[in-house]
Motif scaffolding. Sequence first.
Motif, short mmCIF file in Angstrom:
data_model
loop_
_atom_site.label_atom_id
_atom_site.label_comp_id
_atom_site.label_asym_id
_atom_site.label_seq_id
_atom_site.Cartn_x
_atom_site.Cartn_y
_atom_site.Cartn_z
N TYR A 1 -10.26 22.30 26.36
CA TYR A 1 -9.19 22.70 27.28
C TYR A 1 -9.66 23.90 28.09
O TYR A 1 -10.18 24.88 27.54
CB TYR A 1 -7.94 23.05 26.49
CG TYR A 1 -6.80 23.60 27.31
CD1 TYR A 1 -6.07 22.77 28.16
CD2 TYR A 1 -6.42 24.94 27.22
CE1 TYR A 1 -5.01 23.27 28.90
CE2 TYR A 1 -5.36 25.44 27.95
CZ TYR A 1 -4.66 24.60 28.79
OH TYR A 1 -3.61 25.09 29.51
N ARG B 1 -5.84 23.11 35.30
CA ARG B 1 -6.07 22.81 33.90
C ARG B 1 -6.86 21.53 33.76
O ARG B 1 -6.54 20.51 34.37
CB ARG B 1 -4.73 22.68 33.15
CG ARG B 1 -3.80 23.84 33.36
CD ARG B 1 -2.55 23.69 32.55
NE ARG B 1 -1.60 24.75 32.88
CZ ARG B 1 -0.66 25.19 32.07
NH1 ARG B 1 -0.53 24.67 30.88
NH2 ARG B 1 0.16 26.15 32.44
N PRO C 1 -2.13 27.52 38.64
CA PRO C 1 -2.95 27.11 37.50
C PRO C 1 -3.73 25.83 37.78
O PRO C 1 -3.26 24.93 38.47
CB PRO C 1 -1.91 26.89 36.39
CG PRO C 1 -0.69 26.49 37.13
CD PRO C 1 -0.72 27.20 38.46
N THR D 1 -0.54 18.83 30.05
CA THR D 1 -0.21 19.40 31.35
C THR D 1 0.62 18.51 32.24
O THR D 1 1.42 18.99 33.03
CB THR D 1 -1.51 19.74 32.11
OG1 THR D 1 -2.34 18.57 32.18
CG2 THR D 1 -2.27 20.85 31.41
N GLU E 1 -8.39 33.21 32.65
CA GLU E 1 -9.12 32.01 32.28
C GLU E 1 -9.07 31.85 30.77
O GLU E 1 -9.22 32.81 30.03
CB GLU E 1 -10.58 32.10 32.74
CG GLU E 1 -11.38 30.82 32.45
CD GLU E 1 -12.81 30.94 32.93
OE1 GLU E 1 -13.34 29.92 33.39
OE2 GLU E 1 -13.38 32.04 32.85
N LEU F 1 -8.31 26.42 31.27
CA LEU F 1 -7.26 26.88 32.18
C LEU F 1 -7.82 27.97 33.07
O LEU F 1 -8.41 28.94 32.59
CB LEU F 1 -6.06 27.42 31.41
CG LEU F 1 -5.06 28.27 32.20
CD1 LEU F 1 -4.31 27.41 33.21
CD2 LEU F 1 -4.08 28.98 31.27
N ASP G 1 -6.22 30.36 36.15
CA ASP G 1 -4.89 30.67 36.66
C ASP G 1 -4.92 31.95 37.47
O ASP G 1 -5.59 32.91 37.09
CB ASP G 1 -3.93 30.81 35.47
CG ASP G 1 -2.50 31.07 35.90
OD1 ASP G 1 -2.17 32.23 36.15
OD2 ASP G 1 -1.73 30.11 35.97
N THR H 1 4.38 27.91 35.15
CA THR H 1 3.11 27.37 34.65
C THR H 1 3.30 26.41 33.49
O THR H 1 2.32 25.91 32.95
CB THR H 1 2.20 28.52 34.19
OG1 THR H 1 2.84 29.25 33.15
CG2 THR H 1 1.87 29.44 35.34
#
Length: 739
Positions: free
Chosen positions: A358, A330, A328, A125, A387, A360, A362, A93
């Motif tokens: 941001y 992002r 993931p 990322t 999350e 995420l 996942d 990740t």
Amino acid sequence: MATIMAAPSAHAAEAIADQAQSASSQPAATPANSDTIPEIIVTAERKQESAQRTALAVSVLSGADIAKTGIQTADKLLQQVPSVQVQPSVSPTTGLNVAIRGLGTDGDNKPGATSIYLDGVLTTTMGAELYDISRVEVLRGPQGTLYGGIATGGAVNIITNNPSFDRDSGSVSIEAGNYGLVHATGVINTPASDTLALRAAVNFTRRNTFSDSDTTFLSEVNARLKLFYKPNADLSILLAGELYRGNGVGYDGSKEVNAQGKVVGPWYPASGDSNRDAYRLWSDISYDFGFASLTNIASIERYNKYSEVLTASSPSVDGYGALKSVTPKRDTITEELRLSSAASSPVSWVAGFWYKNYHLADTADIGIPPGSLPVTEAATLLQIPEEQKTNQYGLFGQVKIPLFDRAHLTLGARQSWDDIRYNQYYTYMQPFLSCGAETPGGPPVFGPCTVPTLYEGSFKNFDYLVRFDYEITPQNMVYALTSTGYRPGGGSAPRTEYLASAPVYDKEKITSYEIGTKNRFLGGKLQINGDIFYYDYPNFQNQFVSYGGPGNVIQLRSIVGVPARFFGAELETVTQFSHADRLTFSVNYLNAKYTKDSVYTDPFNPTGPQLAIDTNGGVVPHAPKFSVNASYSHTFDLGSAGTLDFAGTIHYQTKQAILFDPCLYTASLCQAGVTAQTLTQKAYEVTDLSATYTLPSGRVHFTAYGRNVFDEKIKTDRFGSVFNLAAPAQYGFIVAADF
């Protein structure tokens, strides 16, 4: 990579294209064929300034040398920068972990200690795809005032070439090497009118595996388009977009390492995959009011990834494979608005606002019980959806005030606010795995069962910079500074049982003290820069992976805050013997130690006692005591036949711990089969060589190179039973043409 240097490059004067707001006014630079060291223009402090007149430890890598040698990966590129350690992460990740002066981050549930910017945009990322590059600036030391809450170690500014109004132009580069490497880059620049210019660049890489494991296969393609609109002398508008698609892990996670830390053979052949796609859109708009310039930089970035490693441990050791599929997604939005003083202003200043959002999302499936090969969905031990949402805000300002003749005082400040929300759910799928008891004294609940971890936290921090510099002569400067940096806290390893509390960690703050000097002697033929620094770190956040469950298949990320101190010295020299001969040399000393013992709660025994770690006096990872870089280049003038360039680079460093692990400090906390030596990379030396023939026109180049020519085996990371190794010996050939 032999011609890339952590000091001004011979080609840098040809490649100082700046960001859109300053593209129309480049300061003069020394010609590249001069017998003196060329001046390099940087924007390290949000304004154009000579690197030698910037009172900061900053190293510059020129885009011309990057393109010539075909370097595309940041780990190889930054190898020559003083006090920088770069490692590709084994975790599916994450991307690169960049440590500067021992300040790094392992793992993927907290921000890194080094901020990476591409064209003024913080990137979290996509990584740093190094093609069509103008230059790379590496700022060492905390950059809390101008670069915000994730730059305690420093910052890396990657600046790509902007569209030019000069003429239609372009370039093509084709590279072939061992391990089936094929690498191609193409660039086209065209002025559509007197006010609009376009630049497009495409980059493709394909390489076979480094070993019996097919996880090192790599295939990547990038495409970038820039539109630059300048209707008048005051307004500049840059619109840009980039697409990325990749497949393959790209690192060697197939080697077995014995208790002494020596690579002794391959693991059970692993099969894995990692599909990645991403896009980034950004704009850079600037207007010059005369007394000041207003700049707005905004970006949107999306990243998607699917990774799966079907076997990742040795049957001879524990009989386990390890299915680890991770997906993931992002999304990152950033905004920076700043007002900067005019270049002619006697008092130089900048002030602004910064925002980052941001998100995420996942999911992960982990684990295979004994005898379950081939992998099936029913064999999954653990499912983990998570999350994370983060909002970061910052107000910043910096001013440089003339005190008296050739002396200046610089003051900087930043107020940061960070809001973090983190949700994760551990679902134990197999009936022999327990979620613990739901009530005190109650019976344990066995899988399938789910334990939630919910975390919300808010942090605020004030950072400052105070710096004094004095120009003894126009070619000699001394400076002294103190500054701070900060990273927010957050959620650590997830709650693993119903009755366990969700582990959290507090914010960290660093205070830095540094004195330095920058000098040119012998009419600009000799450059000597040096600095001494000391860091006070009361709560240095260290992340490591806890192993537990059957066969140590399950991994949990834990954060331990440990007081530490860092002391070091850096010396960089460049000697321009003639227009054809240059020697660069740097030596760095770093003494990084923890100053207290620490404790942590074992996530697999959350109700048990805290475990003591004997970290007091222990080594800090990513901090070799000594490192040395040396690079020499010579150009043979063949007259009407063209030129021939030879270059060689040597990098040496003493041993270092490759990541934080309690085993390094307390033997009783070592995982089975692991010792402190296992987690340590011994001293090593890497040699790179290159030769480039250029036709008389100067537009066609042929380069042969060898990287890590003596095939050093370098451990860089560890995840479960897998140790990541840096790239082995590589050699290849590049044909490049400009038109």
